[in-house]
Design a protein around this motif. Structure first.
Motif, PDB file in Angstrom:
ATOM      1  N   TYR A 197      -0.730   9.288   1.522  1.00  0.00           N
ATOM      2  CA  TYR A 197       0.307  10.784   1.368  1.00  0.00           C
ATOM      3  C   TYR A 197       0.288  11.420   0.661  1.00  0.00           C
ATOM      4  CZ  TYR A 197       1.196   8.258   6.372  1.00  0.00           C
ATOM      5  OH  TYR A 197       1.752   7.953   7.399  1.00  0.00           O
ATOM      6  N   LEU A 198       0.411  12.609  -0.148  1.00  0.00           N
ATOM      7  CA  LEU A 198       0.858  13.694  -0.868  1.00  0.00           C
ATOM      8  C   LEU A 198       2.449  13.855  -1.286  1.00  0.00           C
ATOM      9  CD1 LEU A 198      -1.927  15.875  -0.664  1.00  0.00           C
ATOM     10  CD2 LEU A 198      -2.379  13.960  -1.361  1.00  0.00           C
ATOM     11  N   SER A 199       3.009  13.213  -1.592  1.00  0.00           N
ATOM     12  CA  SER A 199       4.632  13.895  -2.113  1.00  0.00           C
ATOM     13  C   SER A 199       4.279  15.411  -2.509  1.00  0.00           C
ATOM     14  CB  SER A 199       5.649  12.562  -3.107  1.00  0.00           C
ATOM     15  OG  SER A 199       6.436  13.209  -2.414  1.00  0.00           O
ATOM     16  N   LEU A 210       5.598  13.920   2.021  1.00  0.00           N
ATOM     17  CA  LEU A 210       6.072  13.268   1.630  1.00  0.00           C
ATOM     18  C   LEU A 210       7.066  14.288   0.752  1.00  0.00           C
ATOM     19  CD1 LEU A 210       6.194   9.827   1.580  1.00  0.00           C
ATOM     20  CD2 LEU A 210       6.333  11.092   4.030  1.00  0.00           C
ATOM     21  N   VAL A 211       8.415  14.612   0.405  1.00  0.00           N
ATOM     22  CA  VAL A 211       8.892  15.019  -0.026  1.00  0.00           C
ATOM     23  C   VAL A 211       9.829  13.968  -1.165  1.00  0.00           C
ATOM     24  CG1 VAL A 211       9.086  17.964   0.693  1.00  0.00           C
ATOM     25  CG2 VAL A 211      11.043  15.795   1.238  1.00  0.00           C
ATOM     26  N   GLU A 212      10.177  14.868  -2.360  1.00  0.00           N
ATOM     27  CA  GLU A 212      10.893  14.027  -3.357  1.00  0.00           C
ATOM     28  C   GLU A 212      11.787  15.066  -4.315  1.00  0.00           C
ATOM     29  OE1 GLU A 212       8.119  12.775  -7.305  1.00  0.00           O
ATOM     30  OE2 GLU A 212       6.549  12.260  -5.661  1.00  0.00           O
ATOM     31  N   THR A 213      12.126  13.937  -5.772  1.00  0.00           N
ATOM     32  CA  THR A 213      12.534  14.961  -6.654  1.00  0.00           C
ATOM     33  C   THR A 213      11.617  14.416  -7.543  1.00  0.00           C
ATOM     34  OG1 THR A 213      14.333  12.927  -6.896  1.00  0.00           O
ATOM     35  CG2 THR A 213      14.698  15.524  -5.679  1.00  0.00           C
ATOM     36  N   PRO A 241       4.373   0.353   1.115  1.00  0.00           N
ATOM     37  CA  PRO A 241       3.182   1.222   0.513  1.00  0.00           C
ATOM     38  C   PRO A 241       3.015   1.177  -0.856  1.00  0.00           C
ATOM     39  CG  PRO A 241       5.506   1.779   1.525  1.00  0.00           C
ATOM     40  CD  PRO A 241       4.692   1.072   1.838  1.00  0.00           C
ATOM     41  N   LEU A 242       1.690   1.325  -1.552  1.00  0.00           N
ATOM     42  CA  LEU A 242       1.254   1.608  -2.782  1.00  0.00           C
ATOM     43  C   LEU A 242       2.462   2.955  -3.515  1.00  0.00           C
ATOM     44  CD1 LEU A 242       0.676   0.439  -5.760  1.00  0.00           C
ATOM     45  CD2 LEU A 242      -1.963   1.416  -4.878  1.00  0.00           C
ATOM     46  N   ILE A 243       2.602   2.785  -4.389  1.00  0.00           N
ATOM     47  CA  ILE A 243       3.518   4.836  -5.326  1.00  0.00           C
ATOM     48  C   ILE A 243       2.708   4.403  -6.611  1.00  0.00           C
ATOM     49  CG2 ILE A 243       5.392   5.862  -6.067  1.00  0.00           C
ATOM     50  CD1 ILE A 243       6.924   3.699  -4.435  1.00  0.00           C
ATOM     51  N   ILE A 244       1.929   5.552  -5.881  1.00  0.00           N
ATOM     52  CA  ILE A 244       0.452   6.289  -6.783  1.00  0.00           C
ATOM     53  C   ILE A 244       0.707   7.337  -8.008  1.00  0.00           C
ATOM     54  CG2 ILE A 244      -1.785   6.755  -7.173  1.00  0.00           C
ATOM     55  CD1 ILE A 244      -1.625   4.372  -7.733  1.00  0.00           C
ATOM     56  N   HIS A 245       0.605   7.091  -9.413  1.00  0.00           N
ATOM     57  CA  HIS A 245       1.576   8.175 -10.874  1.00  0.00           C
ATOM     58  C   HIS A 245      -0.108   8.864 -11.093  1.00  0.00           C
ATOM     59  CE1 HIS A 245       2.578  10.035 -14.483  1.00  0.00           C
ATOM     60  NE2 HIS A 245       1.970   9.496 -14.609  1.00  0.00           N
ATOM     61  N   ASN A 251       7.433  11.374   8.455  1.00  0.00           N
ATOM     62  CA  ASN A 251       6.198  10.768   8.056  1.00  0.00           C
ATOM     63  C   ASN A 251       6.039   9.481   6.899  1.00  0.00           C
ATOM     64  OD1 ASN A 251       5.053  12.926   8.901  1.00  0.00           O
ATOM     65  ND2 ASN A 251       4.967  13.832   6.854  1.00  0.00           N
ATOM     66  N   PHE A 252       7.697   9.699   6.467  1.00  0.00           N
ATOM     67  CA  PHE A 252       8.617   8.861   5.261  1.00  0.00           C
ATOM     68  C   PHE A 252       8.165   7.490   6.006  1.00  0.00           C
ATOM     69  CE2 PHE A 252      11.989   6.522   4.266  1.00  0.00           C
ATOM     70  CZ  PHE A 252      11.945   6.271   2.665  1.00  0.00           C
ATOM     71  N   GLU A 253       9.123   7.740   7.589  1.00  0.00           N
ATOM     72  CA  GLU A 253       9.131   6.364   7.996  1.00  0.00           C
ATOM     73  C   GLU A 253       7.837   5.356   9.068  1.00  0.00           C
ATOM     74  OE1 GLU A 253      12.358   7.149  11.317  1.00  0.00           O
ATOM     75  OE2 GLU A 253      13.862   7.389   9.982  1.00  0.00           O
ATOM     76  N   ARG A 254       7.119   6.348   9.393  1.00  0.00           N
ATOM     77  CA  ARG A 254       5.646   5.488   9.210  1.00  0.00           C
ATOM     78  C   ARG A 254       5.379   4.788   7.432  1.00  0.00           C
ATOM     79  NH1 ARG A 254       2.548   9.858   9.818  1.00  0.00           N
ATOM     80  NH2 ARG A 254       3.358  11.178  11.184  1.00  0.00           N
ATOM     81  N   LEU A 255       5.276   5.248   6.515  1.00  0.00           N
ATOM     82  CA  LEU A 255       4.706   4.783   5.499  1.00  0.00           C
ATOM     83  C   LEU A 255       5.737   4.067   5.067  1.00  0.00           C
ATOM     84  CD1 LEU A 255       2.117   4.916   3.689  1.00  0.00           C
ATOM     85  CD2 LEU A 255       3.737   6.650   2.475  1.00  0.00           C
ATOM     86  N   PHE A 256       6.824   4.085   4.846  1.00  0.00           N
ATOM     87  CA  PHE A 256       8.062   3.057   4.739  1.00  0.00           C
ATOM     88  C   PHE A 256       8.411   2.405   5.149  1.00  0.00           C
ATOM     89  CE2 PHE A 256       6.862   6.044   0.786  1.00  0.00           C
ATOM     90  CZ  PHE A 256       6.838   5.014  -0.253  1.00  0.00           C
ATOM     91  N   ALA A 257       7.806   2.093   5.936  1.00  0.00           N
ATOM     92  CA  ALA A 257       8.406   1.165   7.738  1.00  0.00           C
ATOM     93  C   ALA A 257       9.651   0.502   7.664  1.00  0.00           C
ATOM     94  CB  ALA A 257       7.095   0.712   8.297  1.00  0.00           C
ATOM     95  N   LYS A 258       9.676  -0.665   6.290  1.00  0.00           N
ATOM     96  CA  LYS A 258      10.572  -1.229   6.262  1.00  0.00           C
ATOM     97  C   LYS A 258      12.294  -0.465   6.054  1.00  0.00           C
ATOM     98  CE  LYS A 258      11.575  -4.920   2.920  1.00  0.00           C
ATOM     99  NZ  LYS A 258      11.166  -5.958   2.011  1.00  0.00           N
ATOM    100  N   ALA A 259      11.642   0.976   5.094  1.00  0.00           N
ATOM    101  CA  ALA A 259      13.479   1.644   5.229  1.00  0.00           C
ATOM    102  C   ALA A 259      13.161   1.907   6.210  1.00  0.00           C
ATOM    103  CB  ALA A 259      13.009   2.369   4.022  1.00  0.00           C
TER     104      ALA A 259
END
Length: 267
Positions: free
Chosen positions: A176-178, A204-207, A128-132, A252-260
């Motif tokens: 996805y929106l974090s 997703l959730v993040e800090t 997945p691409l992580i966009i700022h 949701n996280f596991e669907r997007l970040f399937a490798k993790a």
């Protein structure tokens, strides 16, 4: 009753704020139920500091890119460089990349050039691409839409605090929106309304630690354990129990970040 598990999908554990405290910070996260973290390398030159954090701490994964605010002063990353990194078992995302016209609008053209390289790396790796994105809604919506039509890729809009039009464009592409601590700030009514209108299976959730600590820690150094406070706000927005919202964001996280999700700790 066991503590619900959640993931801090975006933090910066290599930053000086955590120097000498990493073990304590990761233990605090575990105590709060934050069972995984993705630490983000914002300059390729910092990989020697970031990668070992993931290698030495079981709950930590990593992603890397050149941050848009650094593009003008850093060597341009190559697609090949990012694709090669994807061979690492704990490298799980391409980012954070994107556009930032708030402080660095003068480097717009080179930011776009860099973003396109990162998008191609996301296509080639399947990560997945992580966009700022900050003060760049129109360009960001246009570029993501145009590029996705040329070849699909997955994406999360990290620390989403942009307008409803960019949210709609991202969600229409299946992105996805974090949700960061910004969503928990008292004055962030519009941001909360955007999240509330989005499908709960795209959140997703993040800090973004060490930045953007949610209440009751606002103004202090943020850390992954505080993901819980943002997730509690998310649960309220969707009318869910904390346990159900945590479970949904984990799915949701596991669907997007399937490798993790597929990673198994070596025996």
């Amino acid at each position: 009753m066991s503590t619900p598990k959640i993931t801090d999908s975006h933090c910066h554990l290599d930053f000086p704020d955590f120097e000498g405290r990493l073990g304590e910070v990761i233990a605090n996260a575990a105590d709060a139920g934050v069972a995984r973290m993705v630490t983000i390398c914002t300059k390729m030159a910092n990989l020697p500091q970031v990668q070992p954090i993931a290698e030495n701490h079981a709950p930590v994964f990593f992603a890397a890119a050149t941050h848009p605010m650094s593009v003008a002063s850093e060597p341009m990353v190559s697609v090949e460089e990012l694709v090669a990194l994807a061979a690492h078992p704990k490298f799980v995302g391409i980012g954070e990349t994107g556009l930032d016209y708030h402080y660095t609008a003068d480097s717009r053209d080179v930011q776009i050039e860099s973003l396109l390289l990162h998008i191609e790396a996301a296509r080639q790796t399947g990560l997945p691409l992580i966009i700022h994105s900050r003060d760049a809604d129109d360009d960001m919506a246009r570029i993501l839409t145009e590029e996705h039509s040329k070849g699909a890729f997955d994406c999360v809009m990290h620390c989403f605090s942009s307008g409803p039009e960019l949210a709609k464009a991202a969600l229409d592409l299946g992105f996805y929106l974090s949700m960061s601590g910004i969503a928990a700030f008292p004055r962030s009514k519009e941001v909360r309304e955007i999240f509330a209108a989005a499908p709960v299976d795209r959140i997703l959730v993040e800090t973004d630690a060490p930045y953007l600590a949610p209440p009751p820690y606002r103004g202090k150094r943020n850390e992954p354990a505080f993901t819980v406070h943002t997730a509690k706000v998310g649960a309220e927005l969707y009318g869910l129990s904390y346990e159900d919202f945590a479970a949904q964001t984990e799915a949701n996280f596991e669907r997007l970040f399937a490798k993790a999700a597929a990673y198994e700790v070596p025996a």
